[in-house]
Design a protein around this motif. Structure first.
Motif, mmCIF file in Angstrom:
data_model
loop_
_atom_site.group_PDB
_atom_site.id
_atom_site.type_symbol
_atom_site.label_atom_id
_atom_site.label_comp_id
_atom_site.label_asym_id
_atom_site.label_seq_id
_atom_site.Cartn_x
_atom_site.Cartn_y
_atom_site.Cartn_z
ATOM 1 N N THR A 118 0.859 -1.175 0.000
ATOM 2 C CA THR A 118 0.000 0.000 0.000
ATOM 3 C C THR A 118 0.898 1.229 0.000
ATOM 4 O O THR A 118 2.122 1.118 -0.133
ATOM 5 C CB THR A 118 -0.960 -0.002 1.199
ATOM 6 N N VAL A 126 -3.225 -3.796 -1.361
ATOM 7 C CA VAL A 126 -3.530 -4.502 -2.600
ATOM 8 C C VAL A 126 -2.491 -5.591 -2.771
ATOM 9 O O VAL A 126 -1.424 -5.565 -2.142
ATOM 10 C CB VAL A 126 -3.531 -3.553 -3.818
ATOM 11 N N GLN A 165 -0.589 -7.059 -8.223
ATOM 12 C CA GLN A 165 -1.382 -5.953 -8.756
ATOM 13 C C GLN A 165 -0.567 -4.662 -8.804
ATOM 14 O O GLN A 165 -0.792 -3.796 -9.643
ATOM 15 C CB GLN A 165 -2.631 -5.749 -7.885
ATOM 16 N N TYR A 211 -1.755 7.711 -3.621
ATOM 17 C CA TYR A 211 -2.008 6.889 -4.800
ATOM 18 C C TYR A 211 -0.858 5.923 -5.071
ATOM 19 O O TYR A 211 0.319 6.287 -4.918
ATOM 20 C CB TYR A 211 -2.191 7.770 -6.034
ATOM 21 N N ASN A 250 0.201 3.717 -8.343
ATOM 22 C CA ASN A 250 -0.115 3.494 -9.762
ATOM 23 C C ASN A 250 -1.438 4.145 -10.165
ATOM 24 O O ASN A 250 -2.218 3.593 -10.943
ATOM 25 C CB ASN A 250 -0.169 1.996 -10.076
ATOM 26 N N GLY A 251 -1.704 5.307 -9.615
ATOM 27 C CA GLY A 251 -2.907 6.055 -9.972
ATOM 28 C C GLY A 251 -4.155 5.672 -9.209
ATOM 29 O O GLY A 251 -5.195 6.314 -9.367
ATOM 30 N N GLU A 252 -4.090 4.640 -8.373
ATOM 31 C CA GLU A 252 -5.248 4.205 -7.586
ATOM 32 C C GLU A 252 -5.168 4.794 -6.187
ATOM 33 O O GLU A 252 -4.162 4.642 -5.488
ATOM 34 C CB GLU A 252 -5.292 2.683 -7.495
ATOM 35 N N CYS A 253 -6.219 5.469 -5.771
ATOM 36 C CA CYS A 253 -6.242 6.099 -4.451
ATOM 37 C C CYS A 253 -6.437 5.034 -3.373
ATOM 38 O O CYS A 253 -7.438 4.313 -3.373
ATOM 39 C CB CYS A 253 -7.362 7.131 -4.368
ATOM 40 N N LEU A 254 -5.479 4.961 -2.452
ATOM 41 C CA LEU A 254 -5.537 3.951 -1.393
ATOM 42 C C LEU A 254 -5.769 4.548 -0.009
ATOM 43 O O LEU A 254 -6.082 3.829 0.931
ATOM 44 C CB LEU A 254 -4.260 3.108 -1.401
#
Length: 202
Positions: free
Chosen positions: A81, A118, A122, A190, A192-196
């Protein structure tokens, strides 16, 4: 569960704080009381006037290991993460000037914020990017490929000194761009562009 952090793992960040480039990983610990998760708000402690954000890639250890060879290190983590290593920079500087440990500047309650985990697959590690926005503005951005020490090197180094156990977290250093947070700030992290993570400073 313990939180192990790596300092000065990006050249540009070491430079912005006028720190020497390390030949080996610089590590320090945070207690489990430092953990901040589930997007709970971060409250600036009253003993400091300058808390800095440091976004980092965070790895979760999936099984116990000691003296782990680098070639086997990837068997010991399976989830990642992004997190924030909050640092009381004014207190840290005072400690450094006196030659004293940093713990009071790094290990205070809720100083280790983490996002949703994640799977490692991934995350596409070799090309992974991390990014922090504050109030919608990009403040820190880094590529994991630019770290001085790869996670496998870090695990091999740490496990020769400290036994790693399932659930331990390893913060792997921050890119340049650190600065102070203030009340009312909204921090979004983020991978890889995904908000965690997405939480407020109060």
């Amino acid at each position: 569960m313990k939180i192990i952090c790596v300092g000065r793992n990006y050249v540009a960040h070491a430079a912005e704080l006028n720190n020497a480039i390390p030949e080996k990983p610089v590590i320090f610990l945070k207690p489990d009381t430092a953990l901040l998760q589930q997007n709970k708000s971060f409250f600036i402690p009253d003993f400091t006037k300058e808390v800095h954000h440091e976004i980092e890639m965070v790895y979760k250890i999936c099984k116990e290991g000691k003296h782990i060879a680098k070639k086997f290190a990837n068997r010991y983590y399976d989830a990642v993460t992004v997190g924030i290593d909050f640092t009381a920079r004014d207190i840290q500087q005072q400690q450094k000037e006196k030659g004293l440990p940093w713990e009071i500047a790094k290990a205070f309650d809720h100083s280790a914020a983490i996002g949703e985990f994640v799977s490692f697959d991934q995350a596409a590690h070799s090309k992974a990017t991390i990014n922090l926005t504050i109030n919608g503005e990009s403040r820190q951005h880094g590529c994991i490929a630019d770290t001085l020490f790869h996670i496998d090197d870090i695990i091999a180094y740490i496990s020769a000194i400290i036994t790693l156990r399932k659930g331990d977290l390893i913060f792997t250093g921050t890119p340049s761009g650190v600065s102070a947070v203030k009340k009312g700030d909204r921090l979004q992290g983020y991978l890889n562009g995904e908000c965690l993570f997405d939480f407020l400073v109060k």
